[in-house]
Design a protein around this motif. Structure first.
Motif, PDB file in Angstrom:
ATOM      1  N   THR A  28       0.736  -1.335  -0.011  1.00  0.00           N
ATOM      2  CA  THR A  28      -0.034   0.179   0.140  1.00  0.00           C
ATOM      3  C   THR A  28       0.988   1.192  -0.079  1.00  0.00           C
ATOM      4  OG1 THR A  28      -0.340   0.022   2.343  1.00  0.00           O
ATOM      5  CG2 THR A  28      -1.993  -0.944   1.381  1.00  0.00           C
ATOM      6  N   PHE A  29       1.948   1.158  -0.288  1.00  0.00           N
ATOM      7  CA  PHE A  29       2.922   2.583  -0.385  1.00  0.00           C
ATOM      8  C   PHE A  29       2.329   3.452  -1.142  1.00  0.00           C
ATOM      9  CE2 PHE A  29       6.916   4.750  -0.665  1.00  0.00           C
ATOM     10  CZ  PHE A  29       6.951   5.079  -1.975  1.00  0.00           C
ATOM     11  N   SER A  30       1.763   3.418  -2.425  1.00  0.00           N
ATOM     12  CA  SER A  30       1.095   4.319  -3.120  1.00  0.00           C
ATOM     13  C   SER A  30       0.079   5.238  -2.482  1.00  0.00           C
ATOM     14  CB  SER A  30       0.488   3.764  -4.494  1.00  0.00           C
ATOM     15  OG  SER A  30      -0.696   2.774  -3.975  1.00  0.00           O
ATOM     16  N   ARG A  31      -0.343   4.741  -1.115  1.00  0.00           N
ATOM     17  CA  ARG A  31      -1.334   5.418  -0.432  1.00  0.00           C
ATOM     18  C   ARG A  31      -0.781   6.243   0.645  1.00  0.00           C
ATOM     19  NH1 ARG A  31      -5.532   0.322   1.203  1.00  0.00           N
ATOM     20  NH2 ARG A  31      -5.626  -0.311  -1.145  1.00  0.00           N
ATOM     21  N   TYR A  32       0.635   6.058   0.818  1.00  0.00           N
ATOM     22  CA  TYR A  32       1.238   6.615   1.910  1.00  0.00           C
ATOM     23  C   TYR A  32       1.797   8.044   1.353  1.00  0.00           C
ATOM     24  CZ  TYR A  32       1.722   2.207   4.020  1.00  0.00           C
ATOM     25  OH  TYR A  32       1.651   0.889   4.373  1.00  0.00           O
ATOM     26  N   ALA A  33       1.913   9.100   2.408  1.00  0.00           N
ATOM     27  CA  ALA A  33       2.598  10.442   2.275  1.00  0.00           C
ATOM     28  C   ALA A  33       3.811   9.920   2.882  1.00  0.00           C
ATOM     29  CB  ALA A  33       1.879  11.244   3.269  1.00  0.00           C
ATOM     30  N   MET A  34       4.880  10.423   2.422  1.00  0.00           N
ATOM     31  CA  MET A  34       6.298  10.085   2.517  1.00  0.00           C
ATOM     32  C   MET A  34       7.018  11.514   2.965  1.00  0.00           C
ATOM     33  SD  MET A  34       6.389   6.836   2.538  1.00  0.00           S
ATOM     34  CE  MET A  34       8.157   6.818   2.437  1.00  0.00           C
ATOM     35  N   GLY A  35       8.040  11.388   3.864  1.00  0.00           N
ATOM     36  CA  GLY A  35       8.686  12.705   4.165  1.00  0.00           C
ATOM     37  C   GLY A  35      10.246  12.213   4.693  1.00  0.00           C
ATOM     38  N   TRP A  36      10.960  13.359   4.257  1.00  0.00           N
ATOM     39  CA  TRP A  36      12.242  13.386   4.434  1.00  0.00           C
ATOM     40  C   TRP A  36      12.660  14.308   5.606  1.00  0.00           C
ATOM     41  CZ3 TRP A  36      15.643   9.989   2.795  1.00  0.00           C
ATOM     42  CH2 TRP A  36      15.531   9.245   1.725  1.00  0.00           C
ATOM     43  N   PHE A  37      13.428  13.872   6.779  1.00  0.00           N
ATOM     44  CA  PHE A  37      13.796  14.749   7.916  1.00  0.00           C
ATOM     45  C   PHE A  37      15.452  14.297   8.109  1.00  0.00           C
ATOM     46  CE2 PHE A  37       9.781  15.779   9.858  1.00  0.00           C
ATOM     47  CZ  PHE A  37       8.898  14.871   9.151  1.00  0.00           C
TER      48      PHE A  37
END
Length: 124
Positions: A28-37
């Motif tokens: 379900t990766f395509s449903r996630y928001a992703m961030g970089w910190f």
């Protein structure tokens, strides 16, 4: 459970470029928001960039124009292209996943899953 694995860090001279990758497990990766910190020694973790499930992007003001976040849902991967690197960009860079993928948040508390981090060192 989602596992995130970052790669692409390393040592680069000031003015150089690096592309970080974050590979995610799960269908379900395509449903996630992703961030970089990122987190520099002795400093708090800070937001760099985020991308929603449908590729809307959001950047920390100081990163606009130099950093670009993108995703490839077919590869379950999110990228961070970093250009014109400066010594102050030296930090451990982390990717994070928010299963509620409609917003690209700058708040680390919004993200449920984190990678182990990849070191970026920029020499002057």
């Amino acid at each position: 459970q989602v596992q995130l694995v970052e790669s692409g860090g390393g040592l680069v001279q000031a003015g150089g470029s690096l592309r970080l990758s974050c590979a995610a497990s799960g269908r379900t990766f395509s449903r996630y928001a992703m961030g970089w910190f990122r987190q520099a020694p002795g400093k708090e973790r800070e937001f760099v960039a985020a991308i929603t499930w449908n590729s809307s992007t959001y950047y920390a003001d100081s990163k606009k124009g130099r950093f670009t976040i993108s995703r490839d849902n077919a590869k379950n991967t999110v990228y961070l292209q970093m250009n014109s690197l400066k010594p102050e960009d030296t930090a451990v860079y982390y990717c994070a996943a928010d299963p509620l993928g409609y917003s690209a948040s700058s708040r680390s508390s919004e993200y449920d899953y984190w990678g182990q981090g990849t070191q970026v060192t920029v020499s002057s």
